[in-house]
Design a protein around this motif. Sequence first.
Motif, mmCIF file in Angstrom:
data_model
loop_
_atom_site.group_PDB
_atom_site.id
_atom_site.type_symbol
_atom_site.label_atom_id
_atom_site.label_comp_id
_atom_site.label_asym_id
_atom_site.label_seq_id
_atom_site.Cartn_x
_atom_site.Cartn_y
_atom_site.Cartn_z
ATOM 1 N N PRO A 107 -3.402 -1.400 18.554
ATOM 2 C CA PRO A 107 -3.348 -2.822 19.172
ATOM 3 C C PRO A 107 -3.931 -3.960 18.357
ATOM 4 C CG PRO A 107 -3.680 -1.451 20.831
ATOM 5 C CD PRO A 107 -3.908 -0.319 19.620
ATOM 6 N N SER A 108 -5.166 -3.401 17.540
ATOM 7 C CA SER A 108 -5.966 -4.424 16.762
ATOM 8 C C SER A 108 -5.938 -4.373 15.227
ATOM 9 C CB SER A 108 -7.387 -4.046 17.060
ATOM 10 O OG SER A 108 -7.763 -2.628 16.562
ATOM 11 N N ARG A 109 -5.057 -3.492 14.628
ATOM 12 C CA ARG A 109 -4.905 -3.313 13.328
ATOM 13 C C ARG A 109 -3.452 -2.669 12.937
ATOM 14 N NH1 ARG A 109 -10.125 -0.743 11.334
ATOM 15 N NH2 ARG A 109 -10.735 -2.189 12.755
ATOM 16 N N ILE A 110 -3.098 -2.816 11.711
ATOM 17 C CA ILE A 110 -2.367 -2.225 11.214
ATOM 18 C C ILE A 110 -2.583 -1.703 9.405
ATOM 19 C CG2 ILE A 110 -0.837 -4.105 10.326
ATOM 20 C CD1 ILE A 110 1.672 -2.359 10.726
ATOM 21 N N CYS A 111 -2.334 -0.457 9.335
ATOM 22 C CA CYS A 111 -2.776 -0.029 8.042
ATOM 23 C C CYS A 111 -1.399 0.424 7.224
ATOM 24 C CB CYS A 111 -3.588 1.365 8.154
ATOM 25 S SG CYS A 111 -5.193 0.714 9.071
ATOM 26 N N PHE A 112 -1.512 0.104 5.834
ATOM 27 C CA PHE A 112 -0.262 0.335 5.019
ATOM 28 C C PHE A 112 -0.942 1.217 3.792
ATOM 29 C CE2 PHE A 112 0.339 -3.740 6.901
ATOM 30 C CZ PHE A 112 1.654 -3.856 7.285
ATOM 31 N N SER A 113 -0.803 2.540 3.738
ATOM 32 C CA SER A 113 -1.181 3.429 2.950
ATOM 33 C C SER A 113 -0.206 3.901 1.762
ATOM 34 C CB SER A 113 -1.831 4.535 3.346
ATOM 35 O OG SER A 113 -2.784 4.079 4.360
ATOM 36 N N GLU A 114 -0.717 4.168 0.557
ATOM 37 C CA GLU A 114 0.230 4.670 -0.492
ATOM 38 C C GLU A 114 -0.554 5.612 -1.625
ATOM 39 O OE1 GLU A 114 3.088 2.648 -3.969
ATOM 40 O OE2 GLU A 114 1.920 1.412 -2.636
ATOM 41 N N ILE A 115 -0.032 6.680 -1.932
ATOM 42 C CA ILE A 115 -0.609 7.619 -2.694
ATOM 43 C C ILE A 115 -0.219 7.090 -4.131
ATOM 44 C CG2 ILE A 115 -0.731 10.027 -3.563
ATOM 45 C CD1 ILE A 115 -1.683 9.464 -0.600
ATOM 46 N N LEU A 116 -1.341 7.030 -5.056
ATOM 47 C CA LEU A 116 -1.230 6.429 -6.257
ATOM 48 C C LEU A 116 -1.281 7.427 -7.482
ATOM 49 C CD1 LEU A 116 -3.488 3.423 -6.045
ATOM 50 C CD2 LEU A 116 -1.291 3.481 -5.409
ATOM 51 N N VAL A 117 -1.467 8.867 -7.274
ATOM 52 C CA VAL A 117 -1.723 9.743 -8.386
ATOM 53 C C VAL A 117 -0.261 9.943 -8.957
ATOM 54 C CG1 VAL A 117 -1.945 11.750 -8.829
ATOM 55 C CG2 VAL A 117 -3.155 11.015 -7.033
ATOM 56 N N GLY A 118 -0.607 9.574 -10.447
ATOM 57 C CA GLY A 118 0.795 9.544 -11.455
ATOM 58 C C GLY A 118 1.585 8.484 -11.186
ATOM 59 N N LYS A 119 1.305 7.458 -10.726
ATOM 60 C CA LYS A 119 1.817 6.049 -10.213
ATOM 61 C C LYS A 119 1.545 4.763 -11.181
ATOM 62 C CE LYS A 119 3.689 5.436 -6.221
ATOM 63 N NZ LYS A 119 4.016 5.135 -4.974
ATOM 64 N N PRO A 120 2.155 4.069 -11.854
ATOM 65 C CA PRO A 120 1.632 3.129 -12.579
ATOM 66 C C PRO A 120 1.432 1.930 -11.766
ATOM 67 C CG PRO A 120 3.986 3.112 -13.041
ATOM 68 C CD PRO A 120 3.574 4.405 -12.258
ATOM 69 N N GLU A 121 0.574 1.077 -12.170
ATOM 70 C CA GLU A 121 0.175 -0.269 -11.369
ATOM 71 C C GLU A 121 1.265 -1.044 -10.874
ATOM 72 O OE1 GLU A 121 -2.702 -4.281 -11.617
ATOM 73 O OE2 GLU A 121 -3.478 -2.310 -12.783
ATOM 74 N N ALA A 122 2.256 -1.061 -11.722
ATOM 75 C CA ALA A 122 3.540 -1.855 -11.492
ATOM 76 C C ALA A 122 4.136 -1.603 -10.239
ATOM 77 C CB ALA A 122 4.200 -2.137 -12.796
#
Length: 253
Positions: free
Chosen positions: A66-81
């Motif tokens: 109710p007070s927040r929403i989180c967006f998460s992403e695993i970055l290992v092996g992934k370029p910044e773009a």
Amino acid sequence: MNKTVIAEEIVVTVAAKNHNPNLLSVDFLKYSGIVPFDWGLASPPVQNNQFARIVFENGIYLEAQPSRICFSEILVGKPEAAILVPELASKYVTALPHAEYLALGISFKGYVAFEGQLNAANEYLNNTLLSKGPWQDIGTQAVVPTINLVYTLERGQLNLTISSAALRPPKSLELSALLFFGNFEFGIAGESAENQLQSLKDYLSNWQANFETYQNLVNQKFMSVVAQRESMADLFAMNSTNPLLPANSHQIK
């Protein structure tokens, strides 16, 4: 050899006054244009009045309260773009402009590994970042510290937590590692909901500058000390095994 941080995960957290977790659904995300229709689910969605979670096969997952929403992403092996969650968060808040957004957090979790040095991370914390003292001599093993630092930036605040851990890569021996968790916090200003939404989206669009600040802080301010010490140690070892006589010296016969 220079040691640099390996980013593992990015988490974008948006705090809101009026957000209904029931709004977070696969249909809403796809039909609102927030995620593509061809994204598959890694597990069944979880949804009730207090909590919702959607996990996609590509390592991106969303959680809502109710007070927040989180967006998460695993970055290992992934370029910044190829990092997507800041843009997903921007699309999400645009689709729900009246949630009264209050604050934004952009977090990066990463590590620096020490190959062949099982206690190197803990020694770095105890001997480099902290001054030696009797408080470290209690117990049967070396104290394991966790260090929290707060940086006041021109835009927002950076909270950095540094700790040690043991990594177990596949088909490899256990490695000592430093964990760096950096959380950028921003308050959302604006006299109207429209202004607040625009302020939030401006911060989200600047996420790459935050990522660069995090990487530079770890690599140039913390790990550069390790690189300098290793270079001096290598030089000393080289000189000790291959001693050189001064050019004008003479051996005594």
